[in-house]
Design a protein around this motif. Structure first.
Motif, short mmCIF file in Angstrom:
data_model
loop_
_atom_site.label_atom_id
_atom_site.label_comp_id
_atom_site.label_asym_id
_atom_site.label_seq_id
_atom_site.Cartn_x
_atom_site.Cartn_y
_atom_site.Cartn_z
N PRO A 137 0.84 -1.15 0.09
CA PRO A 137 -0.04 -0.02 -0.23
C PRO A 137 0.84 1.18 -0.01
O PRO A 137 1.98 1.45 0.65
CB PRO A 137 -0.81 -0.04 1.18
CG PRO A 137 -0.12 -1.36 1.99
CD PRO A 137 0.60 -2.08 1.27
N GLY A 138 0.17 2.48 -0.42
CA GLY A 138 1.02 3.51 -0.64
C GLY A 138 1.51 4.05 0.78
O GLY A 138 0.90 3.71 1.71
N LEU A 139 2.72 4.55 0.69
CA LEU A 139 3.37 4.92 1.92
C LEU A 139 2.78 6.09 2.46
O LEU A 139 2.39 7.05 1.60
CB LEU A 139 4.80 5.13 1.82
CG LEU A 139 5.52 3.57 1.38
CD1 LEU A 139 7.09 3.72 0.87
CD2 LEU A 139 5.56 2.74 2.51
N VAL A 140 2.91 6.33 3.71
CA VAL A 140 2.60 7.60 4.45
C VAL A 140 3.67 8.33 5.25
O VAL A 140 4.00 7.77 6.05
CB VAL A 140 1.24 7.27 5.02
CG1 VAL A 140 0.71 8.69 5.88
CG2 VAL A 140 0.16 6.74 4.44
N THR B 199 5.34 6.96 -1.77
CA THR B 199 4.48 7.92 -0.87
C THR B 199 3.40 8.61 -1.45
O THR B 199 3.74 9.35 -2.39
CB THR B 199 5.49 8.57 0.10
OG1 THR B 199 6.25 7.98 0.90
CG2 THR B 199 4.79 9.59 0.91
N THR B 200 2.46 8.46 -1.12
CA THR B 200 1.03 8.82 -1.63
C THR B 200 0.15 9.96 -0.77
O THR B 200 -0.67 10.56 -1.01
CB THR B 200 0.05 8.07 -2.10
OG1 THR B 200 -0.29 6.95 -0.97
CG2 THR B 200 0.78 6.77 -3.15
N CYS C 43 3.98 2.82 8.59
CA CYS C 43 4.58 3.55 7.78
C CYS C 43 3.72 3.92 6.35
O CYS C 43 3.83 4.51 5.42
CB CYS C 43 5.95 3.09 7.24
SG CYS C 43 7.08 3.37 8.58
N SER C 44 2.51 3.08 6.53
CA SER C 44 1.63 3.16 5.47
C SER C 44 0.20 3.53 5.93
O SER C 44 -0.35 4.43 6.56
CB SER C 44 1.80 2.02 4.40
OG SER C 44 1.54 0.68 4.96
N TYR C 45 -0.79 2.20 5.79
CA TYR C 45 -2.21 2.44 5.96
C TYR C 45 -2.66 2.90 7.52
O TYR C 45 -3.38 3.72 7.73
CB TYR C 45 -2.96 1.22 5.53
CG TYR C 45 -2.90 -0.05 6.32
CD1 TYR C 45 -3.57 -0.45 7.10
CD2 TYR C 45 -1.53 -0.81 5.98
CE1 TYR C 45 -3.49 -1.34 8.02
CE2 TYR C 45 -1.49 -1.86 6.74
CZ TYR C 45 -2.26 -2.41 7.69
OH TYR C 45 -1.87 -3.47 8.53
N ARG D 180 -5.18 0.14 2.65
CA ARG D 180 -4.72 -1.07 2.36
C ARG D 180 -5.09 -1.58 0.89
O ARG D 180 -5.70 -1.15 0.15
CB ARG D 180 -5.70 -2.06 3.33
CG ARG D 180 -5.19 -1.75 4.68
CD ARG D 180 -6.02 -2.34 5.85
NE ARG D 180 -7.36 -2.11 5.26
CZ ARG D 180 -8.33 -2.52 5.97
NH1 ARG D 180 -8.36 -3.46 6.76
NH2 ARG D 180 -9.67 -2.29 5.42
N ASP E 216 -3.69 3.28 -4.17
CA ASP E 216 -2.47 3.82 -3.85
C ASP E 216 -1.58 2.82 -3.50
O ASP E 216 -1.63 2.21 -2.35
CB ASP E 216 -2.52 4.87 -2.56
CG ASP E 216 -3.12 6.23 -3.01
OD1 ASP E 216 -3.80 6.32 -3.87
OD2 ASP E 216 -2.97 7.11 -2.18
N SER F 83 -0.76 6.06 -7.79
CA SER F 83 -1.23 6.85 -6.86
C SER F 83 -2.70 7.53 -7.38
O SER F 83 -2.68 7.74 -8.48
CB SER F 83 -0.35 8.04 -6.71
OG SER F 83 -0.85 8.75 -5.56
#
Lengths: 397, 397
Positions: free
Chosen positions: B50-53, B111-112, B335-337, B349, B357, B381
């Motif tokens: 899943p896209g990182l945050v 990262t999104t 670090c993501s969802y 997720r 993402d 993304s």
């Protein structure tokens, strides 16, 4: 034989020069060098840095080349020790093959000197040591490997181990190891007495793992100091990890650090982020010799280790809050020529007359090379080209 | 529009499936999917994650694109703050350009969603905020950016800052920032009163930097808790760094952690190796929401940050001694969802119906992908392909 002219490199990030290598040493370093009948390599303006030194690792433990090891191990040190022996047996690990994989990866990252512990225990006897000694023999022209006979599973708690350590030193181990005389063996006097006697018998140095923290570690360290004096082993003992030197009680800790300096005890650290650790600037201020190591690489203990001492310099910097360029260069020095000196080897700075152990890496400055653990374009060890673009030129099993 | 069929990917390291993306969401996830008239991409068996945050960074501060910044800054926090203002002015840094460089590098790493602090001070006023808002506008279709109006140079010690923060919130900052009410402003009551009033006036949340350690940090935190209750801001306040939650006094620290949980205070950490930090497993056990951030990227504060949240997951694991595969996957989730949820955003997720993402990376397992911070083959993304092989597809200034 093996002479090289390396054009256009920036030693330690300085102005570009050429580097003439003869008989494994740096023969000249100046702009616009010429030399007849010598292989010429274009350094393309890359930064040249001295060969890296991994002063604490375990060449026999790596699972490199195997499928991913799913780690479900318990939290205690003994869980990890017992699990490792089981996995080693279940997989039928061959220490010669594993150590070769690990050593060649280190070499590809620019490491030219390794001090490795090798497990000695009553299950496998000297088998792992024999395997790693064979790897050392095969790589002796390109990589310095010194070996510590390491009783990972304990000394006093496993009868028969002492005799094995004795034979290991006779077989070719360079140093005698040890491990948490209180926490693992629960007989600190017993373990340390026998280890120091054995080391003296063989005339070899000692490198002890000491994970014990706080007062327990300080106690074990005091027993070690006593025996260094009793056996006249000043300058011949290293303590690996030494977490107790990161304890917050300033005065107590300073006394231990000062005694390390007085007795020439080298401290070897991996700068783990999750543990109390000796502060490197504090050790330096006290005159304690320091080496740095990667510890295990992709083994049953954990998946993080990757054999890259340039990344280790970054982790050392992060752990010690080194942000300034001069501080980051210090971290790199400890992971290379200063580490070599700390474990009793010849320095290998980029100077005329010194050993031609070096690597080329991308980066605008030395600090950038460290923080990006930049790709290594070329590695020269003992005066020979041994790796290009991150790949060792020797075949990996 | 922008529909995609992604063939042969392993979501979170599981068996290979195909992934149908429609209107920015995951419409189907199963083996052997087909869809007419839809672009097909071969995922080559890569792991899909899943896209990182990045829940704590500073998009306006990066020196990306500039020559190496040689760091010779003093050791104190105020040294770094004053130095940064000087360098910013001397170089004529353009926050729009710098934030675009930084944001696109983040995007290329997968990262999104980014929460970024932006400096507001009496020297540059709202200039940096205006620049970063422009970057956000240009990237709004591919990257979620939320902005915190951040008084880096202090609030009470620099008259005029409060009025600027008021205007910043009106201009488009999503949250109000703050900084060490004792250590920097030396007027904790003054700073916190005015910040909470301002946040309430604008109906916006708060995200405070709190570097203060031990009892001082605990004191500031108690003042923050008081004001959360007084203003009814439960669930709307984040505390960044929160080093005091890493203090060794178990009982004292547990009381603070429990109060964070009760008041819905999100803790944002960068997991620095050299500082006391809140233990993530302890926060989770208490039910405290956690986000993770990279902090500055190549700025005047230090050279280590590189915008890669997958490497940050590794550093989080190293700092918290996470060795088991399940523990490393937990670090990645934070670090993501999970990080997205902790800062009040929709989860992302890899599930049908959720946002598309995600990124593709090499690796045998999720843990391997983390510990190697593996190359990213593809980043999607908001349902669009935005990066390939580590390079954003949008032009970098």
């Amino acid at each position: 034989m093996n002479d090289l002219l390396l054009k256009s490199v920036r030693p330690w990030g300085d102005e570009s020069v050429d580097l003439l290598i003869r008989d494994g040493r740096i023969a000249a370093m100046a702009p616009h060098l010429t030399a007849e009948g010598v292989e010429v390599i274009d350094g393309k303006g890359h930064i040249a840095l001295p060969g890296l030194v991994d002063a604490h690792t375990h060449l026999d433990k790596s699972l490199l080349g195997w499928p991913w090891y799913r780690n479900e191990v318990g939290a205690q040190l003994l869980d990890k020790i017992d699990n490792e022996r089981q996995v080693r047996q279940a997989l039928g690990l061959d220490a010669q093959v594993q150590s070769m994989r690990h050593a060649l990866r280190s070499l590809a990252f620019g490491t030219t000197l390794i001090r490795s512990h090798v497990d000695i225990d009553t299950e496998q006897g000297l088998k792992a040591l024999e395997g790693v000694i064979e790897t050392r023999r095969r790589l002796c022209e390109v990589l310095d490997i010194e070996l510590v006979a390491f009783p990972q599973s304990g000394v006093m708690r496993r009868p028969g181990t002492i005799e094995l350590l004795d034979r290991a030193l006779a077989l070719g181990a360079d140093l005698l190891g040890g491990l948490d005389p209180c926490a693992i063996d629960r007989d600190p006097k017993g373990q340390l007495d026998v280890l120091f006697e054995l080391a003296e018998k063989h005339g070899k140095g000692i490198d002890l793992h000491l994970h014990e923290t706080g007062e327990l570690g300080a106690f074990s360290m005091a027993l070690i100091f006593e025996r260094i004096r009793a056996h006249g082993m000043q300058g011949q003992v290293s303590i690996s990890h030494a977490f107790c030197l990161g304890a917050p009680d300033w005065q107590r800790t300073q006394a231990l650090i000062d005694e390390c300096a007085e007795l020439g005890v080298t401290i070897l650290t991996t700068a783990p982020a999750s543990r109390e650790v000796p502060a490197i600037q504090r050790l330096i201020a006290a005159g304690v010799p320091i080496g740095v190591g990667n510890d295990g690489v992709r083994d049953t203990w954990g998946p993080y280790g990757n054999a890259d001492m340039l990344e280790r310099a970054k982790l050392l910097g992060l752990r010690n809050n080194l942000r300034r360029d001069d501080e980051i260069e210090l971290a790199l020095g400890l992971c290379s020529y200063r580490g070599a000196r700390a474990i009793g080897h010849e320095s290998r700075r980029l100077k005329v007359g010194e050993r031609a152990d070096l690597f080329l890496a991308t980066g605008e400055t030395v600090a950038e090379t460290v923080v990006t653990h930049a790709p290594r374009a070329l590695v020269i060890s003992h005066g020979r080209v041994v790796a290009r673009n991150g790949e060792a030129l020797l075949p990996t099993p």
